[in-house]
Scaffold this motif. Structure first.
Motif, mmCIF file in Angstrom:
data_model
loop_
_atom_site.group_PDB
_atom_site.id
_atom_site.type_symbol
_atom_site.label_atom_id
_atom_site.label_comp_id
_atom_site.label_asym_id
_atom_site.label_seq_id
_atom_site.Cartn_x
_atom_site.Cartn_y
_atom_site.Cartn_z
ATOM 1 N N PHE A 44 28.108 4.754 35.022
ATOM 2 C CA PHE A 44 26.877 3.980 34.795
ATOM 3 C C PHE A 44 26.443 3.530 36.190
ATOM 4 C CE2 PHE A 44 25.078 1.122 31.253
ATOM 5 C CZ PHE A 44 23.903 0.904 31.935
ATOM 6 N N VAL A 45 25.676 4.410 36.856
ATOM 7 C CA VAL A 45 25.524 4.270 38.314
ATOM 8 C C VAL A 45 24.922 2.928 38.732
ATOM 9 C CG1 VAL A 45 25.396 6.751 38.750
ATOM 10 C CG2 VAL A 45 23.310 5.463 38.398
ATOM 11 N N SER A 46 24.055 2.364 37.899
ATOM 12 C CA SER A 46 23.425 1.100 38.307
ATOM 13 C C SER A 46 24.375 -0.093 38.215
ATOM 14 C CB SER A 46 22.155 0.852 37.491
ATOM 15 O OG SER A 46 22.164 1.562 36.305
ATOM 16 N N ARG A 47 25.555 0.101 37.604
ATOM 17 C CA ARG A 47 26.556 -0.974 37.563
ATOM 18 C C ARG A 47 27.407 -0.988 38.837
ATOM 19 N NH1 ARG A 47 26.879 -4.865 33.464
ATOM 20 N NH2 ARG A 47 29.104 -4.529 33.132
ATOM 21 N N ALA A 73 28.732 4.663 29.795
ATOM 22 C CA ALA A 73 27.662 5.647 29.575
ATOM 23 C C ALA A 73 28.242 7.025 29.220
ATOM 24 C CB ALA A 73 26.812 5.764 30.836
ATOM 25 N N PHE A 74 27.505 7.742 28.386
ATOM 26 C CA PHE A 74 27.868 9.114 28.011
ATOM 27 C C PHE A 74 26.635 9.997 28.116
ATOM 28 C CE2 PHE A 74 31.111 6.695 25.934
ATOM 29 C CZ PHE A 74 32.245 7.495 25.994
ATOM 30 N N MET A 75 26.863 11.234 28.530
ATOM 31 C CA MET A 75 25.772 12.208 28.587
ATOM 32 C C MET A 75 26.175 13.430 27.778
ATOM 33 S SD MET A 75 24.062 13.914 31.972
ATOM 34 C CE MET A 75 25.431 14.972 32.388
ATOM 35 N N GLN A 76 25.179 14.006 27.089
ATOM 36 C CA GLN A 76 25.467 15.268 26.405
ATOM 37 C C GLN A 76 25.778 16.312 27.467
ATOM 38 O OE1 GLN A 76 22.709 17.840 23.772
ATOM 39 N NE2 GLN A 76 22.764 15.859 22.765
ATOM 40 N N PHE A 102 21.528 10.831 26.124
ATOM 41 C CA PHE A 102 22.250 9.860 26.971
ATOM 42 C C PHE A 102 22.465 8.581 26.154
ATOM 43 C CE2 PHE A 102 23.223 7.064 30.430
ATOM 44 C CZ PHE A 102 23.705 7.877 31.450
ATOM 45 N N ILE A 103 23.692 8.042 26.253
ATOM 46 C CA ILE A 103 24.085 6.894 25.420
ATOM 47 C C ILE A 103 24.748 5.850 26.301
ATOM 48 C CG2 ILE A 103 25.693 6.148 23.599
ATOM 49 C CD1 ILE A 103 25.640 9.208 22.787
ATOM 50 N N THR A 104 24.474 4.576 26.016
ATOM 51 C CA THR A 104 25.305 3.542 26.638
ATOM 52 C C THR A 104 25.833 2.609 25.555
ATOM 53 O OG1 THR A 104 23.395 2.136 27.120
ATOM 54 C CG2 THR A 104 24.162 3.541 28.892
ATOM 55 N N PHE A 105 27.051 2.133 25.803
ATOM 56 C CA PHE A 105 27.637 1.058 25.001
ATOM 57 C C PHE A 105 27.663 -0.184 25.880
ATOM 58 C CE2 PHE A 105 29.403 4.878 23.133
ATOM 59 C CZ PHE A 105 29.229 4.632 21.787
ATOM 60 N N CYS A 106 27.272 -1.323 25.307
ATOM 61 C CA CYS A 106 27.292 -2.564 26.071
ATOM 62 C C CYS A 106 27.928 -3.669 25.252
ATOM 63 C CB CYS A 106 25.871 -3.014 26.437
ATOM 64 S SG CYS A 106 25.021 -1.875 27.536
ATOM 65 N N GLN A 107 28.786 -4.444 25.894
ATOM 66 C CA GLN A 107 29.313 -5.669 25.313
ATOM 67 C C GLN A 107 28.391 -6.798 25.786
ATOM 68 O OE1 GLN A 107 31.606 -6.329 23.111
ATOM 69 N NE2 GLN A 107 31.557 -8.562 23.316
ATOM 70 N N VAL A 169 26.921 -3.159 21.318
ATOM 71 C CA VAL A 169 25.810 -2.342 20.807
ATOM 72 C C VAL A 169 25.873 -0.953 21.420
ATOM 73 C CG1 VAL A 169 24.295 -4.333 20.479
ATOM 74 C CG2 VAL A 169 24.200 -3.065 22.641
ATOM 75 N N ILE A 170 25.182 -0.031 20.765
ATOM 76 C CA ILE A 170 24.988 1.310 21.312
ATOM 77 C C ILE A 170 23.498 1.512 21.542
ATOM 78 C CG2 ILE A 170 24.959 2.308 18.974
ATOM 79 C CD1 ILE A 170 25.996 4.924 20.138
ATOM 80 N N ILE A 171 23.162 2.102 22.669
ATOM 81 C CA ILE A 171 21.766 2.459 22.947
ATOM 82 C C ILE A 171 21.714 3.972 23.062
ATOM 83 C CG2 ILE A 171 19.823 2.215 24.550
ATOM 84 C CD1 ILE A 171 21.489 -0.462 25.350
#
Ligand SMILES: CCCCCCCCCCCCCCCC(=O)SCCNC(=O)CCNC(=O)[C@H](O)C(C)(C)COP(=O)(O)OP(=O)(O)OC[C@H]1O[C@@H](n2cnc3c(N)ncnc32)[C@H](O)[C@@H]1OP(=O)(O)O
Length: 211
Positions: A44-47, A73-76, A102-107, A169-171
């Motif tokens: 998750f490059v921006s982190r 983060a996950f990418m297909q 592209f998917i992100t999980f966030c706490q 959550v998942i985005i």
């Protein structure tokens, strides 16, 4: 002035194993973590702090134990997507809510609350913008292999139900279509039970010159 490209960052930076282990315990994340044939975890490059003044909102302001302590983060895997099928309107038929690119999980913790125990809508918009932006950049770099950095021109968010804190959550984000320099994307934000919390549509525009 940047001294790196997105492709260099996503290749060089590490995915945090602690973040993988944290979300691997959650049933709603496990299918993506297990499904290594379709999805791969990506940094998750921006982190990440790149030693300059970029991405401070994501790698500092909302990267703490009481804001967004974990993000993954996950990418297909892009292998099969070099000529994605499209319909007569240029809609990419290979992607959607059921097969996001592209998917992100966030706490999400209470440090981003607006109302009590409720995430602020502006923070959710930022999570959408970042994940959509990473989706567009990843698609640009790994699928369409085009030049030209992308900037957010518009972002429309529909809030369907409050996002409680703390929660995970998942985005999910995907490419909808492309018209010249205009990239149209869509997204959904869901809770751990799969309930739709918010949706977004965005327009990114490819810059004529480098950032
Ligand atoms: C370098 C290394 C990095 C490595 C690390 C990478 C990390 C990767 C992380 C990614 C994740 C980032 C995610 C966060 C990204 C931000 O937060 S970016 C910050 C917020 N956005 C901004 O600051 C953008 C501000 N706006 C602008 O700079 C300019 O308006 C824009 C967007 C560049 C467009 O300007 P332009 O190129 O001059 O565009 P223009 O020729 O006027 O219009 C082109 C077309 O777009 C349409 N259009 C333009 N604006 C709009 C609009 N707002 N609404 C609708 N249509 C519009 C026009 O009508 C036109 O359409 P056509 O006539 O061609 O059909």
């Amino acid at each position: 002035m940047y001294n790196h490209t997105y492709k260099e960052l996503i290749t060089k930076l590490q995915v945090s194993q602690e973040d993988v282990d944290f979300f691997a315990n959650m049933p709603f994340a496990r299918p993506y973590i297990d499904n290594t044939s379709l999805y791969q975890p990506v940094p998750f490059v921006s982190r990440h702090d790149k030693g300059d003044l970029s991405d401070k909102f994501f790698n500092k302001a909302i990267n703490s134990h009481d804001t967004i302590p974990r993000a993954l983060a996950f990418m297909q895997r892009p292998g099969s997507l070099h000529s994605p099928p499209t319909d007569e309107n240029g809609i990419d038929l290979s992607q959607g809510a059921e097969n996001p690119f592209f998917i992100t999980f966030c706490q999400i913790e209470s440090g981003v609350n607006g109302y009590i125990d409720t995430a602020h809508g502006g923070v959710l918009a930022a999570l959408f913008d970042e994940t959509l932006g990473l989706c567009a950049e990843s698609y640009r770099v790994f699928v369409s292999e085009e030049g030209g950095h992308l900037l957010t021109a518009s972002l429309q968010v529909s809030y369907r139900s409050p996002v409680r804190t703390p929660s995970a959550v998942i985005i999910k984000t995907w490419m909808r279509r492309k018209e010249g320099r205009k990239w149209f994307l869509e997204a959904q934000l869901l809770d751990q039970d799969g309930l739709l919390k918010a949706e977004a549509k965005s327009l990114y525009i490819g810059l004529k010159s480098a950032l």
